[in-house]
Write an enzyme that holds these catalytic residues in place. Structure first.
Site, PDB file in Angstrom:
ATOM      1  N   LYS A 249      49.623  37.795  48.041  1.00  0.00           N
ATOM      2  CA  LYS A 249      50.405  37.649  49.265  1.00  0.00           C
ATOM      3  C   LYS A 249      50.745  36.405  49.770  1.00  0.00           C
ATOM      4  O   LYS A 249      51.933  36.088  50.150  1.00  0.00           O
ATOM      5  CB  LYS A 249      49.538  38.707  50.472  1.00  0.00           C
TER       6      LYS A 249
ATOM      7  N   ARG B 111      46.111  39.193  57.653  1.00  0.00           N
ATOM      8  CA  ARG B 111      46.379  39.968  56.310  1.00  0.00           C
ATOM      9  C   ARG B 111      45.378  39.714  55.410  1.00  0.00           C
ATOM     10  O   ARG B 111      45.551  38.349  55.133  1.00  0.00           O
ATOM     11  CB  ARG B 111      47.674  39.930  56.055  1.00  0.00           C
TER      12      ARG B 111
ATOM     13  N   GLY C  30      39.598  48.365  49.262  1.00  0.00           N
ATOM     14  CA  GLY C  30      38.427  48.135  49.833  1.00  0.00           C
ATOM     15  C   GLY C  30      38.509  46.790  50.751  1.00  0.00           C
ATOM     16  O   GLY C  30      37.504  46.428  51.263  1.00  0.00           O
TER      17      GLY C  30
ATOM     18  N   MET D  13      39.949  44.254  53.695  1.00  0.00           N
ATOM     19  CA  MET D  13      40.321  44.604  55.064  1.00  0.00           C
ATOM     20  C   MET D  13      41.810  44.926  55.384  1.00  0.00           C
ATOM     21  O   MET D  13      42.523  44.277  54.791  1.00  0.00           O
ATOM     22  CB  MET D  13      39.945  43.532  56.157  1.00  0.00           C
TER      23      MET D  13
ATOM     24  N   ARG E  17      56.453  40.978  46.014  1.00  0.00           N
ATOM     25  CA  ARG E  17      55.574  40.959  44.706  1.00  0.00           C
ATOM     26  C   ARG E  17      56.468  41.496  43.636  1.00  0.00           C
ATOM     27  O   ARG E  17      57.316  42.303  43.979  1.00  0.00           O
ATOM     28  CB  ARG E  17      54.234  41.270  44.974  1.00  0.00           C
TER      29      ARG E  17
ATOM     30  N   HIS F 278      30.390  60.716  33.430  1.00  0.00           N
ATOM     31  CA  HIS F 278      29.998  61.168  31.998  1.00  0.00           C
ATOM     32  C   HIS F 278      31.201  61.787  31.356  1.00  0.00           C
ATOM     33  O   HIS F 278      31.533  61.272  30.300  1.00  0.00           O
ATOM     34  CB  HIS F 278      28.674  62.117  31.900  1.00  0.00           C
TER      35      HIS F 278
ATOM     36  N   SER G 117      36.852  41.509   5.746  1.00  0.00           N
ATOM     37  CA  SER G 117      37.269  42.512   6.831  1.00  0.00           C
ATOM     38  C   SER G 117      36.074  42.769   7.872  1.00  0.00           C
ATOM     39  O   SER G 117      34.993  43.123   7.368  1.00  0.00           O
ATOM     40  CB  SER G 117      37.587  43.713   6.335  1.00  0.00           C
TER      41      SER G 117
ATOM     42  N   CYS H 174      38.795  45.930  10.503  1.00  0.00           N
ATOM     43  CA  CYS H 174      39.044  47.229  10.356  1.00  0.00           C
ATOM     44  C   CYS H 174      38.312  48.096  11.287  1.00  0.00           C
ATOM     45  O   CYS H 174      38.253  49.356  11.090  1.00  0.00           O
ATOM     46  CB  CYS H 174      38.806  47.388   9.037  1.00  0.00           C
TER      47      CYS H 174
ATOM     48  N   TYR I 189      45.023  40.009   9.874  1.00  0.00           N
ATOM     49  CA  TYR I 189      45.563  41.129  10.163  1.00  0.00           C
ATOM     50  C   TYR I 189      44.640  42.099  10.924  1.00  0.00           C
ATOM     51  O   TYR I 189      43.380  41.666  10.825  1.00  0.00           O
ATOM     52  CB  TYR I 189      46.088  42.140   8.718  1.00  0.00           C
TER      53      TYR I 189
END
Ligand code: ADP
Ligand code: MG
Ligand code: MG
Length: 896
Positions: free
Chosen positions: A21, A90, A99, A101, A334, A450, A779, A847, A867
């Site tokens: 900000k 701010r 979370g 302020m 922003r 879970h 690989s 892979c 790759y």
């Protein structure tokens, strides 16, 4: 070094010092846009506070100096009895974060200054409205008074005066409300609402620093992998007032439509309002265009400022603004959030407007966004109202009948039904039910519950924490308000949005999916104008990614169907063809016969039977991938998957013995199975070990690959097999296999077949310089490498303690999803370095499933792999990410 930066001293590059900000406020100030004057306390001050527990003394001095400059600029003084300066406080960290302020507006008002404000503004009502806002916001965020205390009091006051909203209360009523609020503060905190403006300011600054360690902020940082020691900045800014009557107001705006990307202003405006009134929904807002009628001049000025910002940031910006008596002020900007589909469209729109290059456009989209676009979707053309909304925990769309227990889910899925497993919450016992289900819905739990973790791991669509849902597992019903659904009823769940629908909502392939599978032309035929724009953008960006990327993209595929699918999606070969997958299903018995063969003759016969099956399977894949490399991995079986279950057979043998039957075969089988039983199959008779123990098997596979290649050459094809040895830990293992290959075929009709190996054990990574002597390529098998580095058995840990580990921060993401760069990644780097030390141009790929994970792909690019190989489904994602990686770090260096 100093703690305080005036807005004119900062810039958007200083996010880490000034927070997002503050950095953007500075940038706007320096662009000459109308920003109320102010200053930013840097994150360094917050870090000092975190360490020492007090505000650094120099900070107080610097704040005074900066504050005086603001007072001079505004020609007002904090706490003045006639014309007071007010400020907002701010929070604003480098990453925006829940979370932290909430902003406190109107700091500086007290019993005397409120009179001065009434005097200077000529509006008594406004002065008391501002004061009651301050006490409420300050009371809540700094002093910790529950908001409900104020809300109840305000409601009481409105009822007393027969009014609906605070906006209707007159000056007298608001003054009374202020008195009541102050009494409430005294009652709740045992202290007066602080009257000294500087004390208000200092308390608010300290409260921002404290909020860095609020529980919500900590949780969020763990989940998003944001370091805990960055600290937050604080912005102090002169107040401007949107609540000064009809010629004032406040609003938010986007420089282009964040869902379609269409250019032009887009937003909401609320006359005679301050701060959060717009987003809080207390009053209905006007569309931005309506401002044009209220105040033509301010509207024009706003559009000009937005254009300026968009040109400067060269991206969609969102903006907060306030109009005070006809004068426009900008309070925040922003780079704005957008939907995945808008991200692609906006990226190419900006290219077409010559604001960014194609390279930059690539950095504006991501593989994660593309993967969202590829999930099946509910048909967006149909109107629909959700029954309830939970959290989208694992994306996709699923329709099926409700099952409240695992048994029902497994039985109905076995009968061919599509099932949604509905539970209050899930636990490790639910794994089989979840595997059988098309989707999972839970009433409790968050994104690391879970259900969420396991469903994501399995790629199963899931909605969790649908709290309105009342589930009665005994009565086998679920209820939302007065809507009751029973087991077997159909529901539809959207794992992206979290929506839950009663009944069936039609699922369709997304436009992006049609494009990826069938190409641009087919996709355009099927598309409406919105999706036509999307697939065109997608096509351009993927094309560009292909042109830019250094890494190749291959697919993991074991049969013709998957190979063709991968090829359609742009795969440049197969990086992993798992031969054990070619022996599952009805061919399983052939392997069983081999392993259980009691005599050399029986073994010979079993191998003879396997050879043609193996050969045909290889021919099929070589044909589908004609002209492209196909890495065929020798058998890496979890042996138990090929053998009958010892417990079953032993039980049957016991029953037979009980009856007095003489079942010698079965008894013999029991003893052979006992011999083969492994306590820990993952660390047992796997990979190259099996091939060296049953050498006939190894020879059969190698022969089959040769013969298949011959067959393809006879058919005038262009087969390019590569043989890959799994689970090598020692160079000698690789050497033995290689010698056998050389013995069986020095070359095939003049073509040489590369013989390489997987690097998937820590020892292989550490001795890569030796193994490279005997390997034509590497690989990296990062699934097994993760298992063996962490000592995790994936099938066991993901369902049991991973959710706990993610909650308590041992893990921030499953290392099976994104490569653990600090641990497993270091081994991969060691393997690369070792291999290249011996053979500087040794081809190397990966892979494991990480080959399709955006963040991991960036890592593999940076450490110089040639790759990645991933599931056919993820090939387009890997192409995009490999292109992005090349643009973001052209030389492929890892950041320090
Ligand atoms: P958030 O990050 O939650 O948007 P902000 O700090 O942007 O919090 O502030 C909340 C609201 O208060 C926004 O509408 C913002 O525009 C407004 N606001 C903040 N500072 C000022 C100020 N100095 N003058 C007027 N309004 C302000
Ligand atoms: Mg804001
Ligand atoms: Mg493996």
């Amino acid at each position: 070094m100093h703690y305080v930066y005036r807005f004119s001293e900062g810039s958007k590059e200083l996010r880490d010092v000034l927070g997002g900000k503050g950095a953007n406020l500075a940038e706007m100030t320096n662009l000459g846009l109308p920003v109320p004057p102010g200053f930013t306390i840097s994150t360094a001050a917050s870090r000092a506070y975190l360490t020492d527990g007090i505000l650094p003394p120099e900070l107080r001095v610097e704040v005074t100096t900066a504050l005086r400059a603001v007072e001079d600029a505004m020609s007002r003084r904090l706490g003045d009895f006639h014309d007071p300066l007010l400020v907002s406080v701010r929070s604003g960290a480098q990453h925006s974060m829940p979370g932290m302020m909430d902003t406190v507006l109107n700091v500086g008002l007290n019993d005397a200054a409120v009179q001065g404000l009434a005097e200077s503004s000529g509006d008594e009502r406004f002065a008391w409205d501002s004061y009651r806002r301050l006490i409420q916001m300050f009371g809540k965020t700094v002093l910790g008074v529950p908001d409900a205390v104020f809300v109840d009091e305000s409601n009481r006051m409105k009822a007393l005066h027969g009014m609906d909203g605070e906006a209707d209360l007159d000056a007298g009523a608001l003054r009374e409300l202020v008195h009541r609020y102050k009494e409430l503060v005294r009652g709740e905190c045992g202290r007066e609402f602080p009257q000294h403006p500087r004390e208000q300011l200092d308390l608010a600054i300290e409260a921002v620093f404290k909020s860095w360690n609020s529980e919500r902020a900590q949780l969020y940082r763990r989940r998003e992998r944001i370091p805990h020691d960055l600290g937050t900045a604080v912005n102090i800014q002169a107040m401007v007032f949107g609540n000064l009557g009809a010629t004032s107001g406040t609003g938010v705006a986007f420089t282009r439509d964040p869902s379609s990307g269409r250019p032009g202003g887009y937003g909401d405006y609320l006359p005679n309002a301050q701060g959060e009134d717009v987003v809080s929904g207390v009053r209905n807002t006007l569309a931005l265009e309506e401002l044009a009628e209220l105040d033509e001049e301010a509207y024009r000025e706003l559009l000009t400022a937005m254009r300026r910002l968009e040109t400067h940031y060269r991206d969609l910006c969102d903006i907060e603004f306030t109009i005070e008596r006809g004068k426009l002020w900008l309070l925040q900007t922003r780079v704005g959030k957008r939907t995945p589909s808008a991200a692609f469209r906006i990226a190419t729109q900006l290219v077409d407007e010559s604001l960014i290059t194609m390279d930059e456009a690539l950095t504006r989209v991501s593989g994660a966004q593309l993967s969202q676009l590829l999930f099946p979707q509910f048909d967006s053309l149909l109107p629909r109202t959700p029954l309830t909304v939970g959290m989208g925990a694992s994306p996709g769309a699923a329709v099926g009948e409700i099952a409240f227990t695992n048994d029902v889910a497994i039985r109905r899925a076995g009968e061919g039904a599509s099932v949604i497993l509905v539970r209050r919450e899930t636990n490790p016992d639910d794994l089989h039910g979840m595997l059988a289900a098309r989707g999972v819905l839970t009433a409790r739990g968050g994104k690391t519950s879970h259900a969420a973790v396991v469903a994501r791991g399995m790629g199963t669509c899931a909605v969790v924490g649908a709290e309105e849902l009342q589930i009665d597992p005994v009565g086998r019903t679920m209820r939302v308000a007065d809507m009751v659904l029973s087991e077997g009823d159909t529901i539809s769940i959207d794992g992206t949005t979290g929506e839950v629908f009663a009944g069936q909502v039609d699922v369709v392939d997304s436009a992006a999916m049609v494009y990826v599978e069938q190409g641009l032309e087919s996709a355009l035929v099927a598309a409406d104008s919105n999706s036509a724009e999307l697939v065109t953008s997608l096509h351009r960006l993927l094309d560009h990614a292909d042109a830019r990327r250094r890494m190749g993209v291959r697919a993991n595929a074991d049969n013709r169907v998957d190979a063709l699918k991968a090829r359609d999606r742009g795969a440049e070969g197969i990086g992993l063809c798992r031969t054990e997958h070619q022996f599952l299903g009805d061919r399983r018995g052939l392997v069983e016969a081999l392993v259980l063969a009691g005599s050399p003759a029986a073994e010979e016969a079993a191998l003879e039977a396997l050879l043609p099956v193996q050969r045909d399977a290889v021919v099929e894949v070589l044909e589908a991938m004609d002209g492209l490399p196909v890495t065929i991995r020798l058998l890496d079986p979890p042996l138990h998957e090929f053998l009958p279950d010892l417990v079953d057979v032993a039980a049957a043998a016991a029953v037979a013995a009980e009856r007095g039957d003489d079942d010698r075969d079965r008894a013999a089988l029991v003893s052979v199975l006992r011999e083969h039983r492994e306590l820990n199959p993952m660390l047992g008779m796997r990979g190259v070990r099996l091939g060296l123990k049953i050498e006939g098997l190894l020879r059969m596979q190698i022969r089959a690959i040769c013969e298949a290649t011959d067959i393809r050459l006879d058919a005038a094809g262009d087969p390019r097999p590569e043989i890959m040895v799994p689970l090598v830990g020692s160079v000698r293992e690789q050497q033995i296999v290689r010698d056998i290959c050389r013995e069986l075929f020095p070359s095939i009709r003049g073509r040489s077949v590369p013989i390489g190996c997987m690097i998937e054990l820590p020892r292989a990574a550490l001795t890569a310089y030796r193994i490279a002597e005997e390997a034509d390529f590497f690989s990296f098998g990062t699934n097994d490498l993760t298992q063996t580095t962490w000592g995790f058995s994936r099938d066991d840990v993901e369902a049991t303690f991973f959710p706990t580990y993610l909650r308590n921060g041992v893990l921030t993401i499953s290392p099976f999803e994104t490569i653990d760069a600090d641990g497993v990644g270091v081994l991969v780097e060691a393997g690369v370095a070792g291999g290249r030390r011996t053979k500087p141009t040794l081809p190397m790929g990966v892979c494991g499933e990480h080959g399709g994970d955006p963040e991991s792909i960036r890592f593999f690019h940076d450490i110089g792999l040639d790759y990645v190989s991933c599931s056919p489904y993820r090939v387009p994602i890997a192409r995009l990410e490999a292109g992005r990686a090349a643009v973001l770090s052209p030389r492929g260096e890892r950041e320090a």
